[in-house]
Scaffold this active site. Structure first.
Site, PDB file in Angstrom:
ATOM      1  N   ASN A   9       6.699 -25.152 -26.661  1.00 14.70           N
ATOM      2  CA  ASN A   9       7.838 -25.520 -25.568  1.00 14.70           C
ATOM      3  C   ASN A   9       9.090 -24.796 -25.959  1.00 14.70           C
ATOM      4  OD1 ASN A   9       9.174 -26.237 -23.208  1.00 14.70           O
ATOM      5  ND2 ASN A   9       9.242 -28.285 -23.832  1.00 14.70           N
ATOM      6  N   LYS A  11      11.618 -24.126 -24.429  1.00 14.51           N
ATOM      7  CA  LYS A  11      12.589 -24.777 -23.488  1.00 14.51           C
ATOM      8  C   LYS A  11      13.617 -23.479 -22.848  1.00 14.51           C
ATOM      9  CE  LYS A  11      12.475 -28.888 -25.860  1.00 14.51           C
ATOM     10  NZ  LYS A  11      12.818 -30.146 -26.461  1.00 14.51           N
ATOM     11  N   HIS A  95       8.474 -33.530 -18.367  1.00 15.87           N
ATOM     12  CA  HIS A  95       8.989 -33.674 -19.742  1.00 15.87           C
ATOM     13  C   HIS A  95      10.254 -34.237 -19.695  1.00 15.87           C
ATOM     14  CE1 HIS A  95      11.159 -32.192 -23.205  1.00 15.87           C
ATOM     15  NE2 HIS A  95      10.046 -31.853 -23.615  1.00 15.87           N
ATOM     16  N   GLU A 167       5.608 -38.029 -25.730  1.00 14.32           N
ATOM     17  CA  GLU A 167       6.484 -37.503 -26.457  1.00 14.32           C
ATOM     18  C   GLU A 167       7.504 -38.696 -26.560  1.00 14.32           C
ATOM     19  OE1 GLU A 167       8.549 -34.437 -24.300  1.00 14.32           O
ATOM     20  OE2 GLU A 167       8.533 -35.760 -22.532  1.00 14.32           O
ATOM     21  N   GLY A 173      13.743 -33.185 -30.587  1.00 10.65           N
ATOM     22  CA  GLY A 173      14.891 -32.275 -31.102  1.00 10.65           C
ATOM     23  C   GLY A 173      15.745 -32.955 -32.100  1.00 10.65           C
ATOM     24  N   GLY A 234       8.290 -27.937 -29.889  1.00 11.45           N
ATOM     25  CA  GLY A 234       9.552 -27.215 -29.503  1.00 11.45           C
ATOM     26  C   GLY A 234      10.066 -26.336 -30.612  1.00 11.45           C
TER      27      GLY A 234
END
Length: 250
Positions: A9, A11, A95, A167, A173, A234
């Site tokens: 992902n 982002k 998400h 998640e 992150g 990510g």
């Protein structure tokens, strides 16, 4: 046996030049799709370039979001029809960042999920709890509600073919990651909720990813767990080297 799925992902990261260079480097190196499904979910402005660059290869392209209508006066939105025409395979829905920053509800995510199936896209439906919810003993109620409501009204066959990404919001992150046992227990709970709603056959078929600071040095431990079928990644998916290492670990 559920086939593993590793999806990056991106982002709101990379430039078009970087994205195309990534695809060109990775597309001939990813493991065969008979072994693992590999995908990158990119910003919408890159999708046409990426599907063209990866056509006929084992690297599939996903979108990070879509609207729940085919067309209309919805300025700034992207429809499933548009994504399908571009050759997109997957679409990430619900998400935690969409839920938190844009106020997306389970009902809206559910509507998007149904529309994705209508147009031949594979939804990656995200569920997960915040640190406050986990520490407050609300993990089960939050995950049960998100999972049940986001998948409401789907057929058993649709559930078998979608992907659910668990998640934990507190691990996205942040550099923090759930222990492999915590991740396993959480993914098993998601599977149990699906079994209660759609039956054992659907629950055994649906693929469940773990997403939360997954890196090349910890993915093997997660993938060794019986109820974790892949990862939604990510930061570690932004560089070709680390993305390929994730796939090599499968």
């Amino acid at each position: 046996m559920r086939k593993p799925i590793i999806a990056g992902n991106w982002k709101m990261n990379l430039t078009l030049k970087d994205a195309v260079a990534f695809a060109e480097e990775v597309k001939g190196t990813v493991p065969a799709s008979s072994k693992v499904d590999a995908a990158v979910c990119a910003p919408s402005v890159f999708l046409a370039h990426l599907t063209e660059a990866t056509a006929g290869t084992d690297l599939k392209i996903g979108a990070q979001n879509m609207y729940d209508q085919e067309s209309g006066a919805f300025t700034g939105e992207i429809s499933p029809v548009m994504l399908k025409e571009l050759g997109v395979t997957y679409v990430v829905l619900g998400h935690s960042e969409r839920r938190e920053y844009f106020g997306e509800t389970d009902a809206f995510i559910n509507s998007k999920t149904k529309k994705a199936f209508e147009h031949g896209l594979v939804p990656i439906v995200c569920v997960g709890e915040t640190l406050e919810e986990r520490e407050g003993g609300k993990f089960e109620s939050v995950i049960r509600e998100q999972t049940t409501n986001s998948l409401k009204g789907l057929t058993v066959d649709q559930v078998k073919n979608l992907v659910v990404a668990y998640e934990p919001v507190w691990a996205i992150g942040t550099g923090k990651s759930a222990t492999e046992q915590d991740a396993q227990d959480s993914c098993k709970f998601v599977r149990d909720v699906i079994a209660a709603e759609f039956g054992t056959e659907a629950a055994e078929a649906v693929r469940i990813q773990y997403g939360g600071s997954v890196k090349p040095d910890n993915i093997k431990e997660y993938m060794a767990q019986p109820d974790i079928d892949g990862a939604l990644v990510g930061g570690a998916s932004l560089e070709t080297g680390s993305f390929l290492k994730l796939l090599e670990a499968i």
